[in-house]
Design a protein around this motif. Structure first.
Motif, PDB file in Angstrom:
ATOM      1  N   THR A   1      60.415 -37.223  85.225  1.00 26.79           N
ATOM      2  CA  THR A   1      59.532 -36.516  86.030  1.00 26.79           C
ATOM      3  C   THR A   1      58.701 -35.308  85.543  1.00 26.79           C
ATOM      4  O   THR A   1      57.738 -34.934  85.492  1.00 26.79           O
ATOM      5  CB  THR A   1      60.243 -36.099  87.516  1.00 26.79           C
ATOM      6  N   VAL A   2      59.775 -34.369  84.838  1.00 26.60           N
ATOM      7  CA  VAL A   2      59.260 -33.088  84.172  1.00 26.60           C
ATOM      8  C   VAL A   2      58.306 -33.391  83.188  1.00 26.60           C
ATOM      9  O   VAL A   2      57.251 -32.799  83.056  1.00 26.60           O
ATOM     10  CB  VAL A   2      60.570 -32.417  83.553  1.00 26.60           C
ATOM     11  N   GLY A   3      58.713 -34.283  82.233  1.00 23.52           N
ATOM     12  CA  GLY A   3      57.486 -34.862  81.316  1.00 23.52           C
ATOM     13  C   GLY A   3      56.372 -34.995  81.819  1.00 23.52           C
ATOM     14  O   GLY A   3      55.290 -34.852  81.381  1.00 23.52           O
ATOM     15  N   SER A   4      56.443 -36.129  82.896  1.00 25.17           N
ATOM     16  CA  SER A   4      55.195 -36.636  83.463  1.00 25.17           C
ATOM     17  C   SER A   4      54.384 -35.484  84.214  1.00 25.17           C
ATOM     18  O   SER A   4      53.071 -35.592  83.769  1.00 25.17           O
ATOM     19  CB  SER A   4      55.768 -37.711  84.307  1.00 25.17           C
ATOM     20  N   VAL A   5      55.141 -34.742  84.963  1.00 25.99           N
ATOM     21  CA  VAL A   5      54.120 -33.615  85.580  1.00 25.99           C
ATOM     22  C   VAL A   5      53.697 -32.767  84.642  1.00 25.99           C
ATOM     23  O   VAL A   5      52.530 -32.313  84.668  1.00 25.99           O
ATOM     24  CB  VAL A   5      55.190 -33.001  86.520  1.00 25.99           C
ATOM     25  N   SER A   6      54.409 -32.343  83.688  1.00 22.78           N
ATOM     26  CA  SER A   6      53.810 -31.323  82.538  1.00 22.78           C
ATOM     27  C   SER A   6      52.640 -31.807  81.808  1.00 22.78           C
ATOM     28  O   SER A   6      51.852 -31.145  81.501  1.00 22.78           O
ATOM     29  CB  SER A   6      54.787 -30.947  82.040  1.00 22.78           C
ATOM     30  N   TYR A   7      52.795 -33.002  81.425  1.00 24.36           N
ATOM     31  CA  TYR A   7      51.788 -33.974  80.769  1.00 24.36           C
ATOM     32  C   TYR A   7      50.488 -33.887  81.687  1.00 24.36           C
ATOM     33  O   TYR A   7      49.240 -33.603  81.423  1.00 24.36           O
ATOM     34  CB  TYR A   7      51.846 -35.288  80.400  1.00 24.36           C
ATOM     35  N   PHE A   8      50.654 -34.303  83.134  1.00 23.84           N
ATOM     36  CA  PHE A   8      49.465 -34.463  83.957  1.00 23.84           C
ATOM     37  C   PHE A   8      48.722 -33.010  84.467  1.00 23.84           C
ATOM     38  O   PHE A   8      47.526 -32.932  84.545  1.00 23.84           O
ATOM     39  CB  PHE A   8      50.209 -34.845  85.502  1.00 23.84           C
ATOM     40  N   LEU A   9      49.744 -31.820  84.405  1.00 27.06           N
ATOM     41  CA  LEU A   9      49.189 -30.599  84.745  1.00 27.06           C
ATOM     42  C   LEU A   9      48.681 -29.815  83.390  1.00 27.06           C
ATOM     43  O   LEU A   9      48.310 -28.854  83.198  1.00 27.06           O
ATOM     44  CB  LEU A   9      50.314 -29.900  85.312  1.00 27.06           C
ATOM     45  N   ASN A  10      48.800 -30.761  82.259  1.00 24.37           N
ATOM     46  CA  ASN A  10      48.342 -30.033  80.995  1.00 24.37           C
ATOM     47  C   ASN A  10      49.095 -28.865  80.487  1.00 24.37           C
ATOM     48  O   ASN A  10      48.624 -28.022  79.707  1.00 24.37           O
ATOM     49  CB  ASN A  10      46.999 -29.754  80.885  1.00 24.37           C
ATOM     50  N   ILE A  11      50.687 -28.843  80.748  1.00 25.10           N
ATOM     51  CA  ILE A  11      51.153 -27.386  80.612  1.00 25.10           C
ATOM     52  C   ILE A  11      51.554 -27.473  79.100  1.00 25.10           C
ATOM     53  O   ILE A  11      51.393 -26.463  78.356  1.00 25.10           O
ATOM     54  CB  ILE A  11      52.558 -27.612  81.600  1.00 25.10           C
ATOM     55  N   ILE A  12      52.219 -28.657  78.739  1.00 29.81           N
ATOM     56  CA  ILE A  12      52.728 -28.690  77.291  1.00 29.81           C
ATOM     57  C   ILE A  12      51.660 -28.739  76.137  1.00 29.81           C
ATOM     58  O   ILE A  12      51.592 -27.922  75.308  1.00 29.81           O
ATOM     59  CB  ILE A  12      53.570 -29.656  77.080  1.00 29.81           C
ATOM     60  N   SER A  13      50.588 -29.587  76.352  1.00 29.06           N
ATOM     61  CA  SER A  13      49.670 -29.819  75.508  1.00 29.06           C
ATOM     62  C   SER A  13      48.522 -28.607  75.372  1.00 29.06           C
ATOM     63  O   SER A  13      47.699 -28.623  74.643  1.00 29.06           O
ATOM     64  CB  SER A  13      48.737 -31.050  75.811  1.00 29.06           C
ATOM     65  N   TYR A  14      48.290 -27.637  76.396  1.00 28.05           N
ATOM     66  CA  TYR A  14      47.318 -26.568  76.266  1.00 28.05           C
ATOM     67  C   TYR A  14      48.379 -25.181  76.407  1.00 28.05           C
ATOM     68  O   TYR A  14      48.037 -24.420  77.318  1.00 28.05           O
ATOM     69  CB  TYR A  14      46.365 -26.763  77.749  1.00 28.05           C
ATOM     70  N   VAL A  15      48.994 -24.980  75.240  1.00 24.41           N
ATOM     71  CA  VAL A  15      49.611 -23.835  75.032  1.00 24.41           C
ATOM     72  C   VAL A  15      48.788 -23.016  74.147  1.00 24.41           C
ATOM     73  O   VAL A  15      48.745 -23.376  72.869  1.00 24.41           O
ATOM     74  CB  VAL A  15      51.101 -23.980  74.621  1.00 24.41           C
ATOM     75  N   PRO A  16      48.199 -21.887  74.618  1.00 29.76           N
ATOM     76  CA  PRO A  16      47.630 -20.961  73.313  1.00 29.76           C
ATOM     77  C   PRO A  16      48.678 -20.426  72.311  1.00 29.76           C
ATOM     78  O   PRO A  16      49.624 -20.123  72.764  1.00 29.76           O
ATOM     79  CB  PRO A  16      46.910 -19.807  74.380  1.00 29.76           C
ATOM     80  N   THR A  17      48.012 -20.460  71.205  1.00 25.80           N
ATOM     81  CA  THR A  17      48.780 -20.092  70.293  1.00 25.80           C
ATOM     82  C   THR A  17      48.456 -18.635  69.815  1.00 25.80           C
ATOM     83  O   THR A  17      47.501 -18.117  70.330  1.00 25.80           O
ATOM     84  CB  THR A  17      48.621 -20.851  68.779  1.00 25.80           C
ATOM     85  N   LEU A  18      49.502 -17.906  69.282  1.00 23.98           N
ATOM     86  CA  LEU A  18      49.164 -16.604  68.774  1.00 23.98           C
ATOM     87  C   LEU A  18      47.921 -16.138  68.167  1.00 23.98           C
ATOM     88  O   LEU A  18      47.301 -15.336  68.368  1.00 23.98           O
ATOM     89  CB  LEU A  18      50.772 -15.918  68.368  1.00 23.98           C
ATOM     90  N   PRO A  19      47.654 -17.009  67.123  1.00 22.82           N
ATOM     91  CA  PRO A  19      46.358 -16.521  66.485  1.00 22.82           C
ATOM     92  C   PRO A  19      45.047 -16.853  67.572  1.00 22.82           C
ATOM     93  O   PRO A  19      44.246 -16.112  67.376  1.00 22.82           O
ATOM     94  CB  PRO A  19      46.212 -17.621  65.203  1.00 22.82           C
ATOM     95  N   MET A  20      45.078 -17.909  68.136  1.00 25.22           N
ATOM     96  CA  MET A  20      44.054 -17.865  69.377  1.00 25.22           C
ATOM     97  C   MET A  20      43.891 -16.651  70.064  1.00 25.22           C
ATOM     98  O   MET A  20      42.999 -16.171  70.432  1.00 25.22           O
ATOM     99  CB  MET A  20      44.337 -19.174  70.190  1.00 25.22           C
ATOM    100  N   LEU A  21      45.230 -16.268  70.464  1.00 23.72           N
ATOM    101  CA  LEU A  21      44.986 -15.071  71.471  1.00 23.72           C
ATOM    102  C   LEU A  21      44.688 -14.017  70.727  1.00 23.72           C
ATOM    103  O   LEU A  21      43.655 -13.029  71.098  1.00 23.72           O
ATOM    104  CB  LEU A  21      46.407 -14.900  72.008  1.00 23.72           C
ATOM    105  N   PHE A  22      45.069 -13.685  69.367  1.00 27.32           N
ATOM    106  CA  PHE A  22      44.433 -12.621  68.665  1.00 27.32           C
ATOM    107  C   PHE A  22      42.833 -12.762  68.479  1.00 27.32           C
ATOM    108  O   PHE A  22      42.154 -11.648  68.609  1.00 27.32           O
ATOM    109  CB  PHE A  22      45.223 -12.827  67.391  1.00 27.32           C
TER     110      PHE A  22
END
Length: 91
Positions: free
Chosen positions: A56-77
């Motif tokens: 369930t955790v894996g499915s919900v996080s994929y559905f909500l794009n939590i894991i696949s849309y994590v900004p990286t430090l260079p992008m934040l900079f």
């Protein structure tokens, strides 16, 4: 629709197959339960619940794009440095 047709064609083919010798031995000795799902739920409820929660955790996080849309430090900079200015052609 194609899957339904293939499944309907496979049912008679599956019934024509012979069981393995080991399965027939288990069947004759009474080691095969009638309802394996009920047996697992009765004997291992914590393991089934844990597997369900992990899935369930894996499915919900994929559905909500939590894991696949994590900004990286260079992008934040880059976002901080270029705030209010157009992005350069190359980074």
């Amino acid at each position: 629709m194609v899957g339904g047709v293939l499944a309907a064609a496979m049912i008679p083919l599956r019934n024509m197959m012979e069981e393995t010798v080991m399965f027939r031995r288990c069947q004759n000795s009474g080691a095969i339960v009638k309802s394996p799902v009920k047996e697992v739920l009765r004997r291992q409820p914590k393991a089934v619940l844990l597997a369900f929660l992990i899935s369930t955790v894996g499915s919900v996080s994929y559905f909500l794009n939590i894991i696949s849309y994590v900004p990286t430090l260079p992008m934040l900079f880059l976002m901080r440095e270029t705030a209010g200015r157009p992005l350069p052609d190359r980074v």
